[in-house]
Design a protein around this motif. Structure first.
Motif, PDB file in Angstrom:
ATOM      1  N   HIS A 118       0.669  -1.326  -0.132  1.00 16.84           N
ATOM      2  CA  HIS A 118      -0.034  -0.166  -0.024  1.00 16.84           C
ATOM      3  C   HIS A 118       0.851   1.505  -0.082  1.00 16.84           C
ATOM      4  O   HIS A 118       2.105   0.926   0.438  1.00 16.84           O
ATOM      5  CB  HIS A 118      -1.251   0.518   1.099  1.00 16.84           C
ATOM      6  CG  HIS A 118      -2.176  -1.589   1.515  1.00 16.84           C
ATOM      7  ND1 HIS A 118      -3.461  -0.955   0.838  1.00 16.84           N
ATOM      8  CD2 HIS A 118      -2.436  -2.513   1.132  1.00 16.84           C
ATOM      9  CE1 HIS A 118      -4.076  -2.455   1.604  1.00 16.84           C
ATOM     10  NE2 HIS A 118      -3.024  -2.894   1.393  1.00 16.84           N
ATOM     11  N   ASP A 158       0.374   6.139   0.093  1.00 15.28           N
ATOM     12  CA  ASP A 158      -0.915   6.574   0.917  1.00 15.28           C
ATOM     13  C   ASP A 158      -0.418   7.520  -0.337  1.00 15.28           C
ATOM     14  O   ASP A 158      -0.071   8.819  -0.108  1.00 15.28           O
ATOM     15  CB  ASP A 158      -0.283   7.606   1.498  1.00 15.28           C
ATOM     16  CG  ASP A 158      -1.121   8.880   2.286  1.00 15.28           C
ATOM     17  OD1 ASP A 158      -1.898   8.420   1.345  1.00 15.28           O
ATOM     18  OD2 ASP A 158      -0.986   8.849   3.314  1.00 15.28           O
ATOM     19  N   ALA A 165       3.606   1.088  -3.467  1.00 20.73           N
ATOM     20  CA  ALA A 165       3.343   0.179  -2.747  1.00 20.73           C
ATOM     21  C   ALA A 165       3.839  -1.019  -3.254  1.00 20.73           C
ATOM     22  O   ALA A 165       4.278  -1.866  -2.680  1.00 20.73           O
ATOM     23  CB  ALA A 165       2.074   0.266  -3.855  1.00 20.73           C
ATOM     24  N   THR A 220      -0.832  -4.832  -4.947  1.00 20.04           N
ATOM     25  CA  THR A 220      -0.728  -3.403  -4.588  1.00 20.04           C
ATOM     26  C   THR A 220      -2.249  -3.542  -4.661  1.00 20.04           C
ATOM     27  O   THR A 220      -2.746  -3.942  -5.711  1.00 20.04           O
ATOM     28  CB  THR A 220       0.297  -2.698  -5.637  1.00 20.04           C
ATOM     29  OG1 THR A 220      -0.064  -2.524  -6.649  1.00 20.04           O
ATOM     30  CG2 THR A 220       1.268  -2.464  -5.489  1.00 20.04           C
ATOM     31  N   ALA A 221      -2.826  -2.077  -3.681  1.00 17.60           N
ATOM     32  CA  ALA A 221      -4.214  -1.791  -3.040  1.00 17.60           C
ATOM     33  C   ALA A 221      -4.337  -0.599  -2.100  1.00 17.60           C
ATOM     34  O   ALA A 221      -2.844  -0.682  -2.586  1.00 17.60           O
ATOM     35  CB  ALA A 221      -4.363  -3.579  -2.195  1.00 17.60           C
ATOM     36  N   SER A 222      -5.353   0.235  -2.615  1.00 13.88           N
ATOM     37  CA  SER A 222      -4.795   1.286  -1.958  1.00 13.88           C
ATOM     38  C   SER A 222      -6.739   1.570  -0.811  1.00 13.88           C
ATOM     39  O   SER A 222      -7.370   0.271  -1.726  1.00 13.88           O
ATOM     40  CB  SER A 222      -5.633   2.477  -2.531  1.00 13.88           C
ATOM     41  OG  SER A 222      -6.176   1.712  -3.779  1.00 13.88           O
ATOM     42  N   GLU A 278      -2.029   4.304   5.868  1.00 17.38           N
ATOM     43  CA  GLU A 278      -2.110   3.514   4.103  1.00 17.38           C
ATOM     44  C   GLU A 278      -0.651   3.498   3.892  1.00 17.38           C
ATOM     45  O   GLU A 278      -0.238   3.229   2.909  1.00 17.38           O
ATOM     46  CB  GLU A 278      -2.571   4.941   3.513  1.00 17.38           C
ATOM     47  CG  GLU A 278      -4.016   5.233   3.479  1.00 17.38           C
ATOM     48  CD  GLU A 278      -4.605   4.152   3.014  1.00 17.38           C
ATOM     49  OE1 GLU A 278      -4.224   3.193   1.956  1.00 17.38           O
ATOM     50  OE2 GLU A 278      -5.628   3.275   3.099  1.00 17.38           O
TER      51      GLU A 278
END
Length: 252
Positions: free
Chosen positions: A177, A179, A197, A222-224, A242
Protein backbone atom coordinates in the motif's frame (compact mmCIF):
# COMPACT_ATOMS: atom_id res chain seq x y z
CA UNK A 1 -8.25 15.08 -4.44
CA UNK A 2 -7.03 16.84 -1.29
CA UNK A 3 -7.98 15.77 2.21
CA UNK A 4 -8.93 18.58 4.54
CA UNK A 5 -6.47 19.87 7.10
CA UNK A 6 -8.52 18.28 9.89
CA UNK A 7 -5.83 15.60 9.86
CA UNK A 8 -3.68 18.12 11.71
CA UNK A 9 -5.59 17.63 14.93
CA UNK A 10 -8.07 14.84 15.55
CA UNK A 11 -9.74 13.78 18.75
CA UNK A 12 -9.09 10.14 19.57
CA UNK A 13 -11.56 7.86 21.33
CA UNK A 14 -10.04 8.55 24.75
CA UNK A 15 -10.13 12.33 24.35
CA UNK A 16 -6.42 12.76 23.56
CA UNK A 17 -5.47 14.79 20.50
CA UNK A 18 -3.77 13.30 17.44
CA UNK A 19 -1.51 15.88 15.80
CA UNK A 20 0.07 15.83 12.35
CA UNK A 21 2.42 18.54 11.15
CA UNK A 22 5.68 19.32 9.36
CA UNK A 23 8.55 21.29 10.94
CA UNK A 24 12.29 21.32 11.63
CA UNK A 25 13.55 19.22 14.57
CA UNK A 26 15.39 20.47 17.66
CA UNK A 27 17.85 18.39 19.67
CA UNK A 28 18.15 18.86 23.45
CA UNK A 29 21.48 17.68 24.80
CA UNK A 30 20.41 15.94 28.02
CA UNK A 31 22.55 13.34 29.79
CA UNK A 32 20.62 10.53 31.45
CA UNK A 33 22.59 7.59 30.14
CA UNK A 34 22.99 6.18 26.64
CA UNK A 35 20.53 7.48 24.03
CA UNK A 36 18.87 9.86 26.49
CA UNK A 37 19.07 13.03 24.36
CA UNK A 38 15.72 14.58 23.42
CA UNK A 39 14.12 15.35 20.07
CA UNK A 40 11.63 18.21 20.00
CA UNK A 41 9.56 19.63 17.14
CA UNK A 42 7.48 22.83 17.35
CA UNK A 43 4.06 22.76 15.69
CA UNK A 44 3.96 25.79 13.36
CA UNK A 45 0.16 26.00 13.64
CA UNK A 46 0.05 26.82 17.36
CA UNK A 47 3.69 27.04 18.52
CA UNK A 48 3.33 24.08 20.88
CA UNK A 49 6.61 22.25 21.41
CA UNK A 50 6.20 18.47 21.25
CA UNK A 51 8.56 15.79 22.51
CA UNK A 52 8.96 13.13 19.79
CA UNK A 53 11.80 11.24 21.50
CA UNK A 54 9.71 8.08 21.72
CA UNK A 55 9.43 7.66 17.94
CA UNK A 56 10.92 4.41 16.54
CA UNK A 57 12.84 6.45 13.97
CA UNK A 58 14.61 9.66 14.89
CA UNK A 59 14.69 13.03 13.11
CA UNK A 60 17.58 14.17 10.95
CA UNK A 61 18.99 17.53 12.05
CA UNK A 62 19.37 18.55 8.42
CA UNK A 63 15.81 17.92 7.26
CA UNK A 64 12.22 18.72 8.10
CA UNK A 65 10.11 15.93 9.55
CA UNK A 66 6.50 14.80 9.37
CA UNK A 67 5.29 14.35 12.94
CA UNK A 68 2.29 12.10 13.67
CA UNK A 69 1.38 11.37 17.27
CA UNK A 70 -1.00 11.61 20.20
CA UNK A 71 -0.41 14.20 22.92
CA UNK A 72 -0.08 12.94 26.49
CA UNK A 73 -0.81 15.20 29.44
CA UNK A 74 0.09 12.45 31.92
CA UNK A 75 3.63 11.71 30.70
CA UNK A 76 5.53 14.39 32.62
CA UNK A 77 7.98 16.80 31.03
CA UNK A 78 11.40 15.12 30.80
CA UNK A 79 12.53 17.00 27.69
CA UNK A 80 10.83 20.39 27.67
CA UNK A 81 7.84 19.62 25.48
CA UNK A 82 4.42 17.95 25.48
CA UNK A 83 5.06 14.23 25.07
CA UNK A 84 3.65 12.50 21.99
CA UNK A 85 3.02 8.82 22.63
CA UNK A 86 2.52 6.96 20.37
CA UNK A 87 4.42 8.92 17.76
CA UNK A 88 5.95 8.44 14.31
CA UNK A 89 8.54 10.71 12.69
CA UNK A 90 9.30 10.62 8.96
CA UNK A 91 12.29 12.48 7.53
CA UNK A 92 11.44 14.69 4.52
CA UNK A 93 13.63 16.22 1.81
CA UNK A 94 13.15 19.88 2.83
CA UNK A 95 16.38 21.27 4.37
CA UNK A 96 16.65 22.57 7.94
CA UNK A 97 19.27 24.46 9.95
CA UNK A 98 20.63 22.47 12.88
CA UNK A 99 19.20 23.62 16.20
CA UNK A 100 20.47 22.30 19.56
CA UNK A 101 19.44 23.27 23.08
CA UNK A 102 21.34 22.72 26.32
CA UNK A 103 19.82 20.41 28.93
CA UNK A 104 18.47 23.42 30.89
CA UNK A 105 17.59 21.17 33.81
CA UNK A 106 15.59 18.63 31.81
CA UNK A 107 16.55 15.03 32.54
CA UNK A 108 15.78 13.43 29.21
CA UNK A 109 14.63 9.83 28.89
CA UNK A 110 16.55 6.59 28.79
CA UNK A 111 15.92 4.64 25.62
CA UNK A 112 13.45 1.76 25.96
CA UNK A 113 11.58 -0.43 23.51
CA UNK A 114 7.86 0.37 23.27
CA UNK A 115 6.05 -2.41 25.12
CA UNK A 116 2.67 -2.06 23.37
CA UNK A 117 3.46 -4.34 20.49
CA UNK A 118 7.24 -4.69 20.08
CA UNK A 119 9.32 -7.09 22.14
CA UNK A 120 13.05 -7.90 21.96
CA UNK A 121 13.80 -10.43 19.23
CA UNK A 122 15.82 -12.55 21.68
CA UNK A 123 12.75 -13.38 23.78
CA UNK A 124 11.63 -16.98 23.52
CA UNK A 125 8.66 -17.40 21.22
CA UNK A 126 5.94 -20.04 21.20
CA UNK A 127 5.66 -21.92 17.92
CA UNK A 128 2.15 -22.39 16.50
CA UNK A 129 0.50 -25.76 16.96
CA UNK A 130 -1.66 -27.76 14.57
CA UNK A 131 -4.16 -27.21 13.12
CA UNK A 132 -2.45 -24.11 11.74
CA UNK A 133 -4.57 -21.02 11.28
CA UNK A 134 -4.18 -18.24 8.75
CA UNK A 135 -1.46 -15.84 9.77
CA UNK A 136 -2.07 -12.11 9.32
CA UNK A 137 0.69 -9.53 9.49
CA UNK A 138 1.13 -5.84 8.74
CA UNK A 139 4.46 -4.12 8.17
CA UNK A 140 4.38 -0.32 8.78
CA UNK A 141 6.56 2.19 6.92
CA UNK A 142 7.54 5.83 7.32
CA UNK A 143 6.22 8.41 4.88
CA UNK A 144 7.71 8.11 1.37
CA UNK A 145 10.01 5.31 2.52
CA UNK A 146 10.53 1.60 1.92
CA UNK A 147 13.16 1.36 4.67
CA UNK A 148 12.68 -1.38 7.27
CA UNK A 149 12.44 0.55 10.53
CA UNK A 150 14.74 -0.73 13.27
CA UNK A 151 12.89 -2.00 16.36
CA UNK A 152 9.48 -1.70 14.69
CA UNK A 153 9.09 -2.97 11.12
CA UNK A 154 11.94 -5.44 11.57
CA UNK A 155 10.10 -6.96 14.53
CA UNK A 156 6.96 -7.55 12.46
CA UNK A 157 8.97 -8.94 9.54
CA UNK A 158 10.75 -11.39 11.82
CA UNK A 159 7.42 -12.58 13.26
CA UNK A 160 5.98 -12.94 9.75
CA UNK A 161 8.93 -14.93 8.41
CA UNK A 162 9.02 -17.22 11.44
CA UNK A 163 5.33 -18.00 11.08
CA UNK A 164 5.71 -18.68 7.36
CA UNK A 165 8.52 -21.14 8.06
CA UNK A 166 6.67 -22.78 10.97
CA UNK A 167 3.54 -23.62 8.94
CA UNK A 168 5.14 -24.61 5.62
CA UNK A 169 3.89 -25.47 3.11
CA UNK A 170 1.74 -22.38 2.85
CA UNK A 171 0.45 -19.86 0.31
CA UNK A 172 1.52 -16.31 1.07
CA UNK A 173 -0.21 -13.20 -0.29
CA UNK A 174 1.76 -9.95 -0.01
CA UNK A 175 -0.11 -6.70 -0.68
CA UNK A 176 1.66 -3.34 -0.74
CA UNK A 177 0.00 0.00 0.00
CA UNK A 178 1.02 3.63 -0.50
CA UNK A 179 -0.61 6.85 0.68
CA UNK A 180 -1.21 8.40 -2.75
CA UNK A 181 -3.99 10.80 -1.78
CA UNK A 182 -2.66 14.37 -1.56
CA UNK A 183 -2.85 15.92 1.90
CA UNK A 184 -1.89 19.46 2.90
CA UNK A 185 0.02 19.41 6.17
CA UNK A 186 1.58 22.60 7.54
CA UNK A 187 1.35 24.11 4.08
CA UNK A 188 3.14 21.16 2.48
CA UNK A 189 1.41 18.86 -0.01
CA UNK A 190 2.19 15.27 0.89
CA UNK A 191 1.51 12.27 -1.34
CA UNK A 192 3.43 9.06 -1.95
CA UNK A 193 4.03 7.75 -5.49
CA UNK A 194 1.87 4.77 -6.40
CA UNK A 195 5.02 2.81 -7.30
CA UNK A 196 6.04 2.79 -3.62
CA UNK A 197 3.35 0.20 -2.87
CA UNK A 198 5.04 -2.23 -5.25
CA UNK A 199 8.50 -1.43 -3.89
CA UNK A 200 7.39 -2.13 -0.33
CA UNK A 201 5.67 -5.38 -1.29
CA UNK A 202 8.72 -6.62 -3.20
CA UNK A 203 10.92 -5.85 -0.19
CA UNK A 204 8.77 -8.13 1.96
CA UNK A 205 8.76 -10.83 -0.73
CA UNK A 206 12.57 -10.76 -0.81
CA UNK A 207 12.72 -11.02 2.99
CA UNK A 208 10.64 -14.21 2.84
CA UNK A 209 12.76 -15.73 0.07
CA UNK A 210 16.05 -14.87 1.80
CA UNK A 211 14.90 -16.78 4.88
CA UNK A 212 14.00 -19.91 2.88
CA UNK A 213 10.37 -19.51 1.80
CA UNK A 214 9.93 -20.85 -1.78
CA UNK A 215 9.35 -18.01 -4.25
CA UNK A 216 6.58 -19.91 -6.03
CA UNK A 217 4.49 -19.89 -2.82
CA UNK A 218 4.38 -16.07 -2.73
CA UNK A 219 2.06 -13.77 -4.69
CA UNK A 220 2.54 -10.01 -4.75
CA UNK A 221 -0.06 -7.32 -5.44
CA UNK A 222 -0.84 -3.69 -4.64
CA UNK A 223 -3.99 -2.07 -3.32
CA UNK A 224 -5.27 1.12 -1.74
CA UNK A 225 -7.71 1.78 1.06
CA UNK A 226 -9.18 -0.64 3.55
CA UNK A 227 -8.16 -1.45 7.09
CA UNK A 228 -4.78 -3.01 7.85
CA UNK A 229 -4.75 -6.68 8.79
CA UNK A 230 -3.04 -5.79 12.09
CA UNK A 231 -4.17 -2.32 13.26
CA UNK A 232 -1.89 -2.56 16.33
CA UNK A 233 1.09 -1.96 14.05
CA UNK A 234 0.11 1.72 14.04
CA UNK A 235 -0.70 2.15 17.75
CA UNK A 236 -4.05 3.73 16.85
CA UNK A 237 -2.53 6.51 14.71
CA UNK A 238 -4.60 7.27 11.61
CA UNK A 239 -2.02 9.15 9.52
CA UNK A 240 0.42 6.28 8.81
CA UNK A 241 -2.18 3.57 8.09
CA UNK A 242 -1.89 3.63 4.28
CA UNK A 243 1.88 3.21 4.43
CA UNK A 244 2.08 -0.53 4.87
CA UNK A 245 2.33 -4.06 3.53
CA UNK A 246 -0.28 -6.65 4.51
CA UNK A 247 0.58 -10.35 4.48
CA UNK A 248 -1.72 -13.39 4.65
CA UNK A 249 -0.10 -16.76 5.30
CA UNK A 250 -2.53 -19.58 4.49
CA UNK A 251 -1.37 -23.09 5.45
CA UNK A 252 -2.06 -25.82 2.86
Amino acid sequence: MIRAALLLAMATTNGAIEVRYVACPIYRDTDNGRKSGCWLVDNPADGIRYDVTGAPTKPDWNHAVLVEGVSRSDAGNPCGGTVLDPVRVSVLEAPCTRHMLAAEGFSGRRFALPERNVRPLYEERTKPGKPFSEGRFTIPFDYNSSFITYQLADYYIDAMVNYALDVQPARIAVVGHADTMSTIVSGETLAEPASLASTRADLVRKALIMRGVPADRITVATASGGAPLVPAAFDGLSGPVERRVDIRIVPD
